[in-house]
Design a protein around this motif. Structure first.
Motif, PDB file in Angstrom:
ATOM      1  N   ALA A  70      -2.031   6.865   7.609  1.00 22.16           N
ATOM      2  CA  ALA A  70      -1.278   7.423   6.490  1.00 22.16           C
ATOM      3  C   ALA A  70      -0.533   8.697   6.874  1.00 22.16           C
ATOM      4  CB  ALA A  70      -2.212   7.707   5.312  1.00 22.16           C
ATOM      5  N   ASP A  71      -0.642   9.131   8.125  1.00 19.57           N
ATOM      6  CA  ASP A  71       0.041  10.335   8.590  1.00 19.57           C
ATOM      7  C   ASP A  71       1.540  10.055   8.679  1.00 19.57           C
ATOM      8  OD1 ASP A  71       1.242  11.703  11.202  1.00 19.57           O
ATOM      9  OD2 ASP A  71      -0.275  13.049  10.351  1.00 19.57           O
ATOM     10  N   GLY A  72       2.325  10.800   7.898  1.00 14.66           N
ATOM     11  CA  GLY A  72       3.767  10.564   7.836  1.00 14.66           C
ATOM     12  C   GLY A  72       4.464  10.630   9.179  1.00 14.66           C
ATOM     13  N   VAL A 108       9.354   5.270   5.174  1.00 17.76           N
ATOM     14  CA  VAL A 108       7.991   5.771   5.005  1.00 17.76           C
ATOM     15  C   VAL A 108       7.970   6.620   3.752  1.00 17.76           C
ATOM     16  CG1 VAL A 108       6.196   7.232   5.991  1.00 17.76           C
ATOM     17  CG2 VAL A 108       7.548   5.756   7.483  1.00 17.76           C
ATOM     18  N   ARG A 109       7.009   6.335   2.878  1.00 18.96           N
ATOM     19  CA  ARG A 109       6.889   7.103   1.644  1.00 18.96           C
ATOM     20  C   ARG A 109       5.434   7.103   1.187  1.00 18.96           C
ATOM     21  NH1 ARG A 109      10.247   4.383  -2.260  1.00 18.96           N
ATOM     22  NH2 ARG A 109      11.763   4.571  -0.598  1.00 18.96           N
ATOM     23  N   ASP A 110       4.936   8.274   0.816  1.00 15.72           N
ATOM     24  CA  ASP A 110       3.582   8.414   0.261  1.00 15.72           C
ATOM     25  C   ASP A 110       2.505   7.781   1.143  1.00 15.72           C
ATOM     26  OD1 ASP A 110       4.666   9.699  -1.985  1.00 15.72           O
ATOM     27  OD2 ASP A 110       5.032   7.775  -2.981  1.00 15.72           O
ATOM     28  N   GLY A 152       2.665   5.362   3.297  1.00 15.72           N
ATOM     29  CA  GLY A 152       2.760   3.919   3.507  1.00 15.72           C
ATOM     30  C   GLY A 152       4.207   3.503   3.647  1.00 15.72           C
ATOM     31  N   VAL A 153       4.437   2.210   3.642  1.00 15.38           N
ATOM     32  CA  VAL A 153       5.769   1.649   3.788  1.00 15.38           C
ATOM     33  C   VAL A 153       6.118   0.936   2.487  1.00 15.38           C
ATOM     34  CG1 VAL A 153       7.155  -0.009   5.085  1.00 15.38           C
ATOM     35  CG2 VAL A 153       5.442   1.369   6.266  1.00 15.38           C
ATOM     36  N   PRO A 154       7.166   1.417   1.773  1.00 22.15           N
ATOM     37  CA  PRO A 154       7.563   0.733   0.541  1.00 22.15           C
ATOM     38  C   PRO A 154       7.891  -0.735   0.821  1.00 22.15           C
ATOM     39  CG  PRO A 154       8.771   2.785   0.794  1.00 22.15           C
ATOM     40  CD  PRO A 154       8.040   2.541   2.081  1.00 22.15           C
ATOM     41  N   TRP A 155       7.439  -1.592  -0.060  1.00 23.79           N
ATOM     42  CA  TRP A 155       7.595  -3.025   0.112  1.00 23.79           C
ATOM     43  C   TRP A 155       7.895  -3.629  -1.250  1.00 23.79           C
ATOM     44  CZ3 TRP A 155       8.022  -4.950   4.747  1.00 23.79           C
ATOM     45  CH2 TRP A 155       7.943  -6.321   4.944  1.00 23.79           C
ATOM     46  N   PRO A 156       8.664  -4.702  -1.319  1.00 20.19           N
ATOM     47  CA  PRO A 156       8.931  -5.301  -2.634  1.00 20.19           C
ATOM     48  C   PRO A 156       7.627  -5.581  -3.379  1.00 20.19           C
ATOM     49  CG  PRO A 156      10.291  -6.341  -0.962  1.00 20.19           C
ATOM     50  CD  PRO A 156       9.329  -5.428  -0.245  1.00 20.19           C
ATOM     51  N   GLY A 157       7.546  -5.061  -4.574  1.00 23.10           N
ATOM     52  CA  GLY A 157       6.341  -5.269  -5.376  1.00 23.10           C
ATOM     53  C   GLY A 157       5.245  -4.255  -5.118  1.00 23.10           C
ATOM     54  N   GLU A 199       0.452  -1.105   3.445  1.00 23.99           N
ATOM     55  CA  GLU A 199      -0.340  -0.116   4.168  1.00 23.99           C
ATOM     56  C   GLU A 199      -0.348  -0.469   5.645  1.00 23.99           C
ATOM     57  OE1 GLU A 199      -4.095   0.936   2.517  1.00 23.99           O
ATOM     58  OE2 GLU A 199      -3.411   0.511   0.488  1.00 23.99           O
ATOM     59  N   VAL A 200      -0.438   0.553   6.462  1.00 22.53           N
ATOM     60  CA  VAL A 200      -0.429   0.374   7.910  1.00 22.53           C
ATOM     61  C   VAL A 200      -1.803   0.781   8.427  1.00 22.53           C
ATOM     62  CG1 VAL A 200       0.665   1.095  10.069  1.00 22.53           C
ATOM     63  CG2 VAL A 200       2.032   0.870   7.975  1.00 22.53           C
ATOM     64  N   PHE A 201      -2.323  -0.013   9.347  1.00 20.09           N
ATOM     65  CA  PHE A 201      -3.641   0.268   9.925  1.00 20.09           C
ATOM     66  C   PHE A 201      -3.523   0.397  11.427  1.00 20.09           C
ATOM     67  CE2 PHE A 201      -4.465  -1.731   5.927  1.00 20.09           C
ATOM     68  CZ  PHE A 201      -5.572  -1.067   5.446  1.00 20.09           C
TER      69      PHE A 201
END
Length: 71
Positions: free
Chosen positions: A9-11, A33-35, A37-42, A46-48
């Motif tokens: 979650a580190d920007g 990249v926002r908050d 995570g990665v904005p996605w439709p709907g 999250e990235v791990f």
């Protein structure tokens, strides 16, 4: 690779990851990249990350497998 997943979650690290993705796959694969995570439709993707605990190696032939342990 074997290891435990951990949210990324580190920007700064997320931006570095998205830049590397564009370099590898082209501009059409750009992600924002926002908050954390990665904005996605709907919603948000999250990235791990998976810090390695062990890594197996297999090859053809006699005695051709091994395992590395990290940490």
């Amino acid at each position: 690779m074997e290891g435990r997943t951990a949210p990324l979650a580190d920007g700064g690290r997320l931006w570095a990851l998205t830049r590397a993705h564009v370099v590898t796959y082209g501009r059409e694969w750009h992600f924002d990249v926002r908050d954390g995570g990665v904005p996605w439709p709907g919603g948000r993707a999250e990235v791990f990350r998976v810090p390695p605990d062990t890594a197996p190696r297999f090859d053809k032939g006699r005695n051709a497998q091994t395992r590395w342990v990290f940490g």
